[in-house]
Design a protein around this motif. Structure first.
Motif, mmCIF file in Angstrom:
data_model
loop_
_atom_site.group_PDB
_atom_site.id
_atom_site.type_symbol
_atom_site.label_atom_id
_atom_site.label_comp_id
_atom_site.label_asym_id
_atom_site.label_seq_id
_atom_site.Cartn_x
_atom_site.Cartn_y
_atom_site.Cartn_z
ATOM 1 N N ARG A 1 0.841 -1.200 0.000
ATOM 2 C CA ARG A 1 0.000 0.000 0.000
ATOM 3 C C ARG A 1 0.872 1.244 0.000
ATOM 4 N NH1 ARG A 1 -4.181 -0.150 4.659
ATOM 5 N NH2 ARG A 1 -4.758 -2.025 3.478
ATOM 6 N N SER A 2 0.510 2.228 -0.829
ATOM 7 C CA SER A 2 1.287 3.468 -0.909
ATOM 8 C C SER A 2 0.686 4.535 0.002
ATOM 9 C CB SER A 2 1.327 3.989 -2.351
ATOM 10 O OG SER A 2 0.035 4.309 -2.809
ATOM 11 N N TYR A 3 1.545 5.369 0.543
ATOM 12 C CA TYR A 3 1.133 6.420 1.467
ATOM 13 C C TYR A 3 1.652 7.763 0.963
ATOM 14 C CZ TYR A 3 0.129 2.578 4.698
ATOM 15 O OH TYR A 3 -0.360 1.447 5.279
ATOM 16 N N SER A 4 0.932 8.806 1.307
ATOM 17 C CA SER A 4 1.372 10.164 0.953
ATOM 18 C C SER A 4 2.378 10.663 1.979
ATOM 19 C CB SER A 4 0.175 11.114 0.899
ATOM 20 O OG SER A 4 -0.681 10.771 -0.158
ATOM 21 N N TYR A 5 3.418 11.304 1.486
ATOM 22 C CA TYR A 5 4.458 11.845 2.352
ATOM 23 C C TYR A 5 4.115 13.298 2.708
ATOM 24 C CZ TYR A 5 9.148 13.450 3.700
ATOM 25 O OH TYR A 5 10.212 13.989 4.361
ATOM 26 N N TYR A 6 4.587 13.753 3.829
ATOM 27 C CA TYR A 6 4.432 15.169 4.214
ATOM 28 C C TYR A 6 5.669 15.550 5.011
ATOM 29 C CZ TYR A 6 2.019 19.467 5.609
ATOM 30 O OH TYR A 6 1.653 20.783 5.787
ATOM 31 N N ASP A 7 6.375 16.565 4.564
ATOM 32 C CA ASP A 7 7.664 16.903 5.179
ATOM 33 C C ASP A 7 7.459 17.745 6.441
ATOM 34 O OD1 ASP A 7 10.327 17.769 5.741
ATOM 35 O OD2 ASP A 7 10.847 17.309 3.674
ATOM 36 N N TYR A 8 7.268 17.062 7.556
ATOM 37 C CA TYR A 8 7.073 17.752 8.829
ATOM 38 C C TYR A 8 8.349 18.467 9.280
ATOM 39 C CZ TYR A 8 2.499 15.589 9.381
ATOM 40 O OH TYR A 8 1.182 15.229 9.211
ATOM 41 N N SER A 9 9.498 17.971 8.845
ATOM 42 C CA SER A 9 10.758 18.637 9.196
ATOM 43 C C SER A 9 10.783 20.052 8.630
ATOM 44 C CB SER A 9 11.952 17.838 8.667
ATOM 45 O OG SER A 9 12.009 16.565 9.260
ATOM 46 N N LEU A 10 10.370 20.188 7.351
ATOM 47 C CA LEU A 10 10.307 21.511 6.729
ATOM 48 C C LEU A 10 9.286 22.393 7.450
ATOM 49 C CD1 LEU A 10 11.099 23.464 4.422
ATOM 50 C CD2 LEU A 10 9.254 22.445 3.063
ATOM 51 N N LEU A 11 8.153 21.821 7.802
ATOM 52 C CA LEU A 11 7.109 22.576 8.497
ATOM 53 C C LEU A 11 7.624 23.103 9.836
ATOM 54 C CD1 LEU A 11 4.156 23.517 8.839
ATOM 55 C CD2 LEU A 11 3.658 21.255 9.800
ATOM 56 N N PHE A 12 8.256 22.243 10.634
ATOM 57 C CA PHE A 12 8.718 22.654 11.963
ATOM 58 C C PHE A 12 9.876 23.650 11.874
ATOM 59 C CE2 PHE A 12 7.005 18.337 13.441
ATOM 60 C CZ PHE A 12 5.793 18.891 13.800
ATOM 61 N N LEU A 13 10.760 23.474 10.905
ATOM 62 C CA LEU A 13 11.850 24.434 10.710
ATOM 63 C C LEU A 13 11.296 25.816 10.362
ATOM 64 C CD1 LEU A 13 14.442 22.303 8.709
ATOM 65 C CD2 LEU A 13 14.899 23.468 10.875
ATOM 66 N N THR A 14 10.298 25.831 9.486
ATOM 67 C CA THR A 14 9.674 27.101 9.098
ATOM 68 C C THR A 14 9.016 27.777 10.295
ATOM 69 O OG1 THR A 14 9.246 26.241 6.865
ATOM 70 C CG2 THR A 14 7.981 28.165 7.556
ATOM 71 N N LEU A 15 8.242 27.014 11.064
ATOM 72 C CA LEU A 15 7.563 27.577 12.231
ATOM 73 C C LEU A 15 8.565 28.068 13.271
ATOM 74 C CD1 LEU A 15 4.642 25.003 12.692
ATOM 75 C CD2 LEU A 15 4.513 27.299 11.694
#
Length: 383
Positions: free
Chosen positions: A14-28
């Motif tokens: 099964r394939s899953y969608s990725y989401y770059d939480y590292s980029l999100l937290f660095l930005t915040l």
């Protein structure tokens, strides 16, 4: 038993969608750090001029909150919508955004608000001002990526590169009339995207030489204040208008290794004019020292690295080019801002992303991060 094995295989594939939480937290984190530094650098002057020590913090905070909301919404949209057709106008959103950017730059030339001898802003009444050149950076990232995406093989030679330049030249010329530094950033974004897409890199040296020659000619024949900035850079200690840069250098020198302490800068007390704007990095160096300055640069390096990871794993060429353009935009602004503050290059009005004061700048940068997160959200992986 066979049915159980098949279900297990299906779960494994099964394939899953990725989401770059590292980029999100660095930005915040960078946004939060920027708000702290804006309060630290501006509280004295804001109390003196506006009778409210939190004046700049509140205005930047509102823009940051709105930008974060927009970032999160955009991050959950499919960036490929930009290549669809708008129902009424029958035009792609990416093209419409580019046309709107050009129209806004034309409007600024005739009806813009002039601040410090530069006409770069549109008045929004009680809401403040809007700087359309910030929107133009996003439009450039999306539109150049679109042009290259539609004919990727043409960018393998210098003719294809100048074809892209012809498309973007109206925006560069309009912005360069009043804001050469932003025009340089837009040129850099265009070159960066084309460089990433091209399989042949040699002709970029010739193209770069031509662009630099045109820029130098414009510098010499354009407005006198641009050449004056070069003269200030060459002799900052003796030039009568080198005060701001010189005081910024004093701030960096006095910070030492660990700094004077958060909120304890002396140079922000009127010595560095409008320290919360483009010169905020000098106050970071003074209050947090070399340690703080290096930490900030490393945070930007990590953010750029995450953008690079998204770009090389993007599901299609357009997503990869968009993220590469955003990467180039962030990297250019960080390099130019730090170079100006340290007097490594002549003074320009380029803010430090997410940290310098500027409502339009932070909101637009956050939307750009939302687009990069949108690309990351379309990356599929199996487990």
């Amino acid at each position: 038993m066979a049915r159980t094995s098949r279900e297990q295989r299906n779960r494994r594939n099964r394939s899953y969608s990725y989401y770059d939480y590292s980029l999100l937290f660095l930005t915040l984190f960078l946004v939060g750090f920027g708000l702290i530094m804006i309060y630290s650098t501006s509280s004295y002057s804001a109390q003196l001029v506006k009778n409210d020590s939190m004046y700049y913090l509140k205005r930047q905070g509102i823009s940051a909150v709105l930008g974060i909301i927009a970032m999160l919404i955009v991050s959950k949209l499919n960036y490929k919508m930009l290549l669809g057709k708008m129902p009424i106008l029958n035009i792609k959103p990416v093209t419409a955004l580019y046309i709107v950017s050009i129209l806004l730059q034309v409007y600024v030339l005739f009806f813009g608000v002039e601040i410090n001898h530069a006409k770069r802003w549109i008045s929004l009444g009680p809401l403040g001002t809007f700087q359309p050149s910030d929107l133009s950076k996003v439009a450039t990232v999306l539109f150049v990526s679109y042009i290259v995406y539609m004919a990727p093989k043409k960018i393998n030679n210098i003719t294809g590169f100048f074809r892209v330049g012809v498309y973007i030249s109206p925006l560069i010329v309009l912005i360069g009339k009043e804001n050469m530094s932003t025009a340089i950033v837009i040129c850099g974004i265009m070159v960066g995207i084309c460089f990433v897409a091209s399989k042949k890199k040699g002709y970029f040296f010739a193209a770069g030489s031509i662009i630099v020659a045109i820029g130098a000619l414009y510098l010499m024949l354009g407005e006198g204040y641009r050449m004056e900035r070069v003269q200030i850079w060459l002799d900052v200690e003796n030039h009568e208008k080198g005060f701001q840069i010189l005081q910024g250098l004093y701030a960096i020198a006095s910070g030492g290794l660990t700094g004077t302490g958060l909120g304890r800068s002396m140079q922000k007390l009127g010595y560095v004019p409008e320290a919360q704007n483009d010169m905020i990095f000098s106050i970071i160096c003074e209050e947090l020292g070399l340690f703080g300055a290096v930490t900030v640069i490393l945070l930007f390096a990590l953010l750029i690295w995450r953008l690079f990871i998204i770009a090389i794993n993007a599901p299609d060429l357009y997503g990869g080019l968009i993220t590469s353009g955003i990467l180039v935009h962030v990297a250019l602004q960080v390099i130019i801002n730090v170079a100006v503050v340290t007097n490594s290059i002549p003074s320009t009005g380029i803010p430090l992303p997410f940290i310098s004061y500027g409502g339009t700048s932070i909101a637009v940068m956050l939307v750009e991060m939302g687009i990069a997160l949108s690309v990351s959200n379309q990356i599929k992986y199996e487990r």
